[in-house]
Scaffold this active site. Structure first.
Site, PDB file in Angstrom:
ATOM      1  N   THR A 188       0.844  -1.196   0.000  1.00 29.70           N
ATOM      2  CA  THR A 188       0.000   0.000   0.000  1.00 29.70           C
ATOM      3  C   THR A 188       0.877   1.243   0.000  1.00 29.70           C
ATOM      4  O   THR A 188       1.973   1.246   0.564  1.00 29.70           O
ATOM      5  CB  THR A 188      -0.918   0.028   1.234  1.00 29.70           C
ATOM      6  OG1 THR A 188      -0.124  -0.128   2.423  1.00 29.70           O
ATOM      7  CG2 THR A 188      -1.932  -1.096   1.173  1.00 29.70           C
ATOM      8  N   ASP A 189       0.386   2.312  -0.634  1.00 29.20           N
ATOM      9  CA  ASP A 189       1.142   3.561  -0.725  1.00 29.20           C
ATOM     10  C   ASP A 189       1.033   4.367   0.571  1.00 29.20           C
ATOM     11  O   ASP A 189       0.210   4.066   1.443  1.00 29.20           O
ATOM     12  CB  ASP A 189       0.626   4.405  -1.888  1.00 29.20           C
ATOM     13  CG  ASP A 189       0.908   3.772  -3.234  1.00 29.20           C
ATOM     14  OD1 ASP A 189       1.918   3.048  -3.347  1.00 29.20           O
ATOM     15  OD2 ASP A 189       0.115   3.992  -4.179  1.00 29.20           O
ATOM     16  N   LYS A 190       1.836   5.401   0.651  1.00 28.53           N
ATOM     17  CA  LYS A 190       1.792   6.318   1.786  1.00 28.53           C
ATOM     18  C   LYS A 190       0.403   6.935   1.899  1.00 28.53           C
ATOM     19  O   LYS A 190      -0.162   7.411   0.917  1.00 28.53           O
ATOM     20  CB  LYS A 190       2.837   7.420   1.601  1.00 28.53           C
ATOM     21  CG  LYS A 190       2.856   8.454   2.713  1.00 28.53           C
ATOM     22  CD  LYS A 190       3.916   9.508   2.472  1.00 28.53           C
ATOM     23  CE  LYS A 190       3.911  10.544   3.579  1.00 28.53           C
ATOM     24  NZ  LYS A 190       4.948  11.598   3.368  1.00 28.53           N
TER      25      LYS A 190
END
Length: 421
Positions: A188-190
């Site tokens: 998952t991204d930031k």
């Protein structure tokens, strides 16, 4: 960053294109830019937001309310149960089974017919399945990176306590910290929250207990990272390769100036736009649902909706995803001191697919809302699949609204979805 998001340039048509999307370039533009531009030529092209306008509209929302909602779910360890309540579902149907009943994997069942106790190598190690919940706003994404506070970095640091002696000596000899390795179902991204993320960890130590792993991880970052369940599984289990589907939910907040409209009011807005060239600042949620539903039950190439992917993964089978479920609905977000009537209205988009490309969900959400606001046809997303430049789609929606709900290892069951007919 906004300075780089230039409006799309309208130029002459060239080459084969999808319905409603024309691809072209001028000599001057080609000399100035390395990329090509798109000019949408359907009936509502003058109402469609530019990349900059779409970016500004997406980010001009009360995202702190969504972040607080996700943070509360992580803090309480509610997992998918908290979302079930949001949609008026029976929370017992979505409760995390502490005995592991909801996390039995087909690979775990097949081991009964053949024993691996007398086999060497990786068959001697203990493999643990870990279900995590973490708040995206508190971390710099999942993947471990030097100098950043990532979920993987924090989890692996604390898993170092359970590393076997042989691996510990190897790490010490290379002057590396003693850490475990956590394979994950999907990075998952930031800023992206996960309610039931799945990862795995293995060790050759024989005395490691599941309760010790849970206690150690839950001390790592209280109220930001929570281990919901851990169990010893088959040596063959891999959280990514064994997964059959992933479910994401995107919550898009609607403030007082951005309420949804529909029917005659929507038509009036479009007519005003035609006459005065005023682009709409509201959208019909029912239209969002109709547009996003067109993806359901289809295996399509989502290369136009991906971002930051390698060139070798921009064509062919690696870009194809099968969408099991894609719906949108309006809900009320409320905090602990609010009731459902006083909560903030929000649009929820639920997507379930066998796999997702990088930033695919966020681009799908932003593009769907853009097309709904412009009054595009219901097959707008399908038409964009055949585009040849990613600038035909909208910039990614903010990461604060995105949540990885859960990962499935059994066949997909539509009745477990939040938004159903």
């Amino acid at each position: 960053m906004l300075a780089r998001l230039r409006p799309l340039m309208a130029t002459a048509t060239r080459g084969k294109t999808a319905p409603g999307v024309a691809f072209s370039t001028s000599v001057a533009a080609a000399e100035r830019y390395d990329h090509m531009h798109y000019s949408h030529t359907d009936a509502c092209h003058h109402l469609r937001w530019t990349a900059k306008e779409s970016y500004e509209y997406m980010y001009a929302r009360p995202w702190s309310r969504v972040a607080d909602f996700y943070a509360e779910l992580v803090r309480t360890g509610a997992g998918a149960t908290g979302l079930a309540i949001l949609f008026g579902k029976d929370e017992n149907d979505y409760t995390c089974d502490t005995n592991g009943g909801n996390y039995i994997v087909p690979l775990e069942k097949q081991t009964s017919s053949k024993s691996s106790n007398d086999r060497g190598g990786r068959w001697e190690r203990a493999n643990f399945k870990i279900v995590l919940s973490y708040h995206g706003g508190s971390f710099d994404g999942w993947q471990k990176q030097p100098g950043l506070n990532t979920v993987q970095g924090l989890v692996e640091k604390h898993l170092g306590k359970f590393v076997d002696e042989r691996k510990a000596k190897q790490l010490e000899a290379r002057s590396l910290p003693i850490e475990g390795y956590a394979a994950v179902a999907g990075r998952t991204d930031k800023g992206v929250t996960a309610l039931q993320q799945v990862c795995s960890f293995y060790t050759w130590r024989k005395n490691v207990k599941t309760g010790d792993i849970k206690e150690t991880i839950n001390k790592a970052a209280p109220e930001k990272l929570r281990l919901l369940h851990v169990s010893e599984v088959s040596r063959e289990f891999h959280p990514n390769f064994a997964a059959k589907w992933r479910r994401y939910l995107y919550i898009f907040p609607l403030d007082e100036d951005a309420k949804s409209i529909s029917g005659e009011e929507q038509s009036t807005k479009i007519l005003k736009g035609l006459e005065y060239n005023i682009k709409p600042q509201v959208f019909d949620v029912d239209k969002v649902d109709k547009i996003i539903r067109q993806l359901e039950g289809k295996s399509l190439s989502y290369k136009m909706f991906a971002r930051d992917t390698q060139a070798s993964r921009s064509v062919g089978p690696p870009t194809k995803c099968f969408m099991f479920h894609s719906r949108a609905a309006v809900v009320k977000l409320h905090s602990a001191d609010e009731n459902c009537e006083e909560g903030m209205s929000a649009v929820c988009i639920e997507l379930v697919a066998n796999r997702f490309l990088r930033k695919m969900v966020r681009v799908l959400v932003a593009t769907t809302i853009r097309e709904a606001a412009a009054g595009a046809e219901e097959d707008a997303l399908l038409n964009l699949m055949e585009a040849t430049c990613r600038r035909a789609t909208a910039p990614p929606a903010p990461p604060e609204g995105l949540c990885l709900v859960d990962v499935g290892y059994d066949d997909f069951n539509r009745q477990m979805c939040f938004i159903v007919d």
